[in-house]
Design a protein around this motif. Structure first.
Motif, PDB file in Angstrom:
ATOM      1  N   ARG A 128      42.656  15.653  51.683  1.00 37.92           N
ATOM      2  CA  ARG A 128      42.021  16.674  50.855  1.00 37.92           C
ATOM      3  C   ARG A 128      41.690  16.099  49.483  1.00 37.92           C
ATOM      4  N   LEU A 129      40.701  16.688  48.876  1.00 37.81           N
ATOM      5  CA  LEU A 129      40.275  16.309  47.533  1.00 37.81           C
ATOM      6  C   LEU A 129      41.359  16.663  46.521  1.00 37.81           C
ATOM      7  N   ARG A 130      41.506  15.826  45.503  1.00 38.89           N
ATOM      8  CA  ARG A 130      42.451  16.137  44.441  1.00 38.89           C
ATOM      9  C   ARG A 130      41.874  17.195  43.501  1.00 38.89           C
ATOM     10  N   MET A 131      42.753  18.018  42.979  1.00 40.02           N
ATOM     11  CA  MET A 131      42.324  19.041  42.036  1.00 40.02           C
ATOM     12  C   MET A 131      41.907  18.405  40.713  1.00 40.02           C
ATOM     13  N   PRO A 132      40.846  18.896  40.065  1.00 43.19           N
ATOM     14  CA  PRO A 132      40.477  18.382  38.744  1.00 43.19           C
ATOM     15  C   PRO A 132      41.632  18.536  37.759  1.00 43.19           C
ATOM     16  N   ASP A 133      41.696  17.622  36.827  1.00 42.13           N
ATOM     17  CA  ASP A 133      42.761  17.637  35.820  1.00 42.13           C
ATOM     18  C   ASP A 133      42.346  18.576  34.689  1.00 42.13           C
ATOM     19  N   VAL A 134      42.770  19.825  34.787  1.00 48.22           N
ATOM     20  CA  VAL A 134      42.413  20.833  33.791  1.00 48.22           C
ATOM     21  C   VAL A 134      43.677  21.578  33.371  1.00 48.22           C
ATOM     22  N   GLY A 154      31.686  25.614  45.463  1.00 45.20           N
ATOM     23  CA  GLY A 154      32.958  25.835  44.805  1.00 45.20           C
ATOM     24  C   GLY A 154      34.119  25.486  45.714  1.00 45.20           C
ATOM     25  N   MET A 155      35.226  25.085  45.089  1.00 48.74           N
ATOM     26  CA  MET A 155      36.451  24.781  45.824  1.00 48.74           C
ATOM     27  C   MET A 155      37.627  25.453  45.127  1.00 48.74           C
ATOM     28  N   PHE A 156      38.542  25.992  45.923  1.00 46.98           N
ATOM     29  CA  PHE A 156      39.710  26.685  45.409  1.00 46.98           C
ATOM     30  C   PHE A 156      40.954  25.823  45.590  1.00 46.98           C
ATOM     31  N   PHE A 157      41.709  25.660  44.501  1.00 42.04           N
ATOM     32  CA  PHE A 157      42.941  24.888  44.517  1.00 42.04           C
ATOM     33  C   PHE A 157      44.101  25.767  44.057  1.00 42.04           C
ATOM     34  N   THR A 158      45.258  25.599  44.672  1.00 37.85           N
ATOM     35  CA  THR A 158      46.463  26.257  44.170  1.00 37.85           C
ATOM     36  C   THR A 158      46.927  25.553  42.903  1.00 37.85           C
ATOM     37  N   TRP A 202      47.498  32.474  41.146  1.00 36.35           N
ATOM     38  CA  TRP A 202      46.417  31.745  40.504  1.00 36.35           C
ATOM     39  C   TRP A 202      45.812  30.680  41.411  1.00 36.35           C
ATOM     40  N   LEU A 203      44.472  30.641  41.424  1.00 38.65           N
ATOM     41  CA  LEU A 203      43.716  29.608  42.116  1.00 38.65           C
ATOM     42  C   LEU A 203      42.652  29.078  41.161  1.00 38.65           C
ATOM     43  N   LEU A 204      42.518  27.765  41.108  1.00 39.14           N
ATOM     44  CA  LEU A 204      41.454  27.173  40.303  1.00 39.14           C
ATOM     45  C   LEU A 204      40.179  27.153  41.137  1.00 39.14           C
ATOM     46  N   PHE A 205      39.128  27.777  40.615  1.00 40.46           N
ATOM     47  CA  PHE A 205      37.825  27.797  41.277  1.00 40.46           C
ATOM     48  C   PHE A 205      36.933  26.788  40.563  1.00 40.46           C
ATOM     49  N   ALA A 206      36.797  25.592  41.151  1.00 48.00           N
ATOM     50  CA  ALA A 206      35.993  24.510  40.583  1.00 48.00           C
ATOM     51  C   ALA A 206      34.590  24.602  41.163  1.00 48.00           C
ATOM     52  N   GLN A 207      33.587  24.837  40.314  1.00 50.80           N
ATOM     53  CA  GLN A 207      32.239  25.141  40.768  1.00 50.80           C
ATOM     54  C   GLN A 207      31.224  24.172  40.171  1.00 50.80           C
ATOM     55  N   ASP A 208      30.178  23.902  40.947  1.00 57.51           N
ATOM     56  CA  ASP A 208      29.057  23.128  40.430  1.00 57.51           C
ATOM     57  C   ASP A 208      27.777  23.575  41.123  1.00 57.51           C
ATOM     58  N   PRO A 243      25.394  21.336  36.482  1.00 60.20           N
ATOM     59  CA  PRO A 243      26.248  22.233  35.703  1.00 60.20           C
ATOM     60  C   PRO A 243      27.551  22.532  36.454  1.00 60.20           C
ATOM     61  N   ARG A 244      28.613  22.708  35.678  1.00 60.05           N
ATOM     62  CA  ARG A 244      29.926  22.961  36.258  1.00 60.05           C
ATOM     63  C   ARG A 244      30.635  24.061  35.479  1.00 60.05           C
ATOM     64  N   GLN A 245      31.550  24.730  36.165  1.00 56.76           N
ATOM     65  CA  GLN A 245      32.478  25.596  35.472  1.00 56.76           C
ATOM     66  C   GLN A 245      33.778  25.660  36.266  1.00 56.76           C
ATOM     67  N   TYR A 246      34.882  25.728  35.522  1.00 59.82           N
ATOM     68  CA  TYR A 246      36.217  25.791  36.107  1.00 59.82           C
ATOM     69  C   TYR A 246      36.866  27.086  35.634  1.00 59.82           C
ATOM     70  N   ILE A 247      37.277  27.904  36.598  1.00 64.80           N
ATOM     71  CA  ILE A 247      37.825  29.218  36.266  1.00 64.80           C
ATOM     72  C   ILE A 247      39.086  29.452  37.099  1.00 64.80           C
ATOM     73  N   TRP A 248      40.165  29.858  36.444  1.00 66.66           N
ATOM     74  CA  TRP A 248      41.350  30.308  37.171  1.00 66.66           C
ATOM     75  C   TRP A 248      41.137  31.761  37.570  1.00 66.66           C
ATOM     76  N   VAL A 249      41.372  32.071  38.831  1.00 68.28           N
ATOM     77  CA  VAL A 249      41.091  33.419  39.343  1.00 68.28           C
ATOM     78  C   VAL A 249      42.287  33.936  40.134  1.00 68.28           C
ATOM     79  N   ARG A 250      42.424  35.257  40.162  1.00 60.97           N
ATOM     80  CA  ARG A 250      43.409  35.915  41.018  1.00 60.97           C
ATOM     81  C   ARG A 250      43.134  37.409  41.028  1.00 60.97           C
ATOM     82  N   VAL A 251      43.610  38.084  42.051  1.00 57.72           N
ATOM     83  CA  VAL A 251      43.667  39.540  42.046  1.00 57.72           C
ATOM     84  C   VAL A 251      44.874  39.918  41.200  1.00 57.72           C
TER      85      VAL A 251
END
Length: 295
Positions: free
Chosen positions: A140-146, A273-277, A254-260, A187-195
């Motif tokens: 699996r891809l590594r999560m971006p360092d954010v 987009g990809m979701f990471f724990t 929380w899930l990191l939603f990494a988008q481009d 373009p990219r954006q990184y957003i932490w998301v959750r219900v």
């Protein structure tokens, strides 16, 4: 009701359903996805507003997932969906979900769902389910360092614009960073998301919640470089949406939603987009194409 049955009601109740009340008070998130059972493989739901007087596409897709999942053995998990938005849905009328049972395999099950309003199909989706199996083959891809979600206080833009909109009160989206014009042109954006409330343990509810969450921000990634280019207002119209669910997760954590966005052209923009724990595990991927219309 709890668990799987909480998202489907039997019978044919009157007009006082989910969508009519969702804008009047803060509902439970599961209320947004609850369907009435009209007959075998036929369900009914209502949707809140996305664009003015248009049903929110992420909710339509998530309700279609619920309809499909309610016709599948509970031991099978949805691993992918492919949907097309064919017509705008309205918020002042119910949507009927018709499920076709395309395949009952030993390992995989396939369903097709048509969302119908006023006699016309507004959304069509194919969904595939699999009996869970262990495998030693994995990468699996590594999560971006954010920075983590606890380090973010800035809520994502539209949450600030309409904080009193009840469905938005059910979500917590924290913007980490965004770039409209990086060196590679993507373009990219990184957003932490959750219900932002506890959900039951039903796996189907969590994959549907993630589809709902993905549609809140994904297509805006393609729009970002073009907001100030040219006269008029730039609107988005979702054309299609695809999701792949790789590993178990909880949408109320929380899930990191990494988008481009690799490309925009011909009035269409593609977003990924990809979701990471928080532990860095890649659990889901999404892609969406949207029409970019300037008025």
């Amino acid at each position: 009701m709890t668990g799987r049955r909480a998202l489907v009601r039997s019978g044919y109740p009157g007009a006082g359903s989910l969508g009519a009340v969702a804008l009047e008070h803060k509902p439970d998130f599961a209320d947004l996805l609850t369907l009435d059972t009209l007959d075998r493989d036929i369900f009914r739901g209502r949707c809140h507003e996305g664009a003015p007087m248009r049903a929110f596409g992420g909710q339509v897709a998530a309700q279609a997932q619920i309809a499909a999942g309610r016709t599948v053995d509970p031991d099978r998990r949805m691993h992918s969906l492919h949907g097309y938005f064919l017509r705008p849905g309205r918020t002042d009328a119910p949507i009927v979900y018709l499920v076709e049972r395309l395949r009952e395999g030993r390992s995989f099950t396939t369903r097709r769902v048509s969302a119908v309003q006023d006699g016309e199909v507004i959304f069509s989706m194919s969904a595939s389910f699999q009996r869970p199996r262990d495998s030693d083959d994995s990468h699996r891809l590594r999560m971006p360092d954010v920075p983590g979600p606890d380090e973010q206080s800035q809520r994502w833009g539209p949450m600030l614009i309409a904080p009193d909109f009840p469905p938005f009160q059910l979500l917590d989206l924290r913007l980490v960073t965004s770039s409209a014009a990086p060196e590679d042109g993507m373009p990219r954006q990184y957003i932490w998301v959750r219900v932002d409330q506890p959900l039951t343990d039903d796996p189907l509810l969590h994959v549907c919640a993630l589809t709902y969450l993905s549609d809140v921000t994904l297509s805006t990634t393609a729009r970002r470089p073009h907001l100030r280019a040219g006269p008029g207002r730039l609107d988005l119209v979702s054309l299609d949406h695809a999701m792949w669910f790789h590993r178990p997760f909880r949408a109320d954590d929380w899930l990191l939603f990494a988008q481009d966005s690799p490309t925009v052209g011909g009035t269409r923009g593609l977003s990924r987009g990809m979701f990471f724990t928080r532990d860095g595990e890649l659990v889901a991927s999404a892609m969406q194409e949207a029409g970019l219309l300037r008025h």
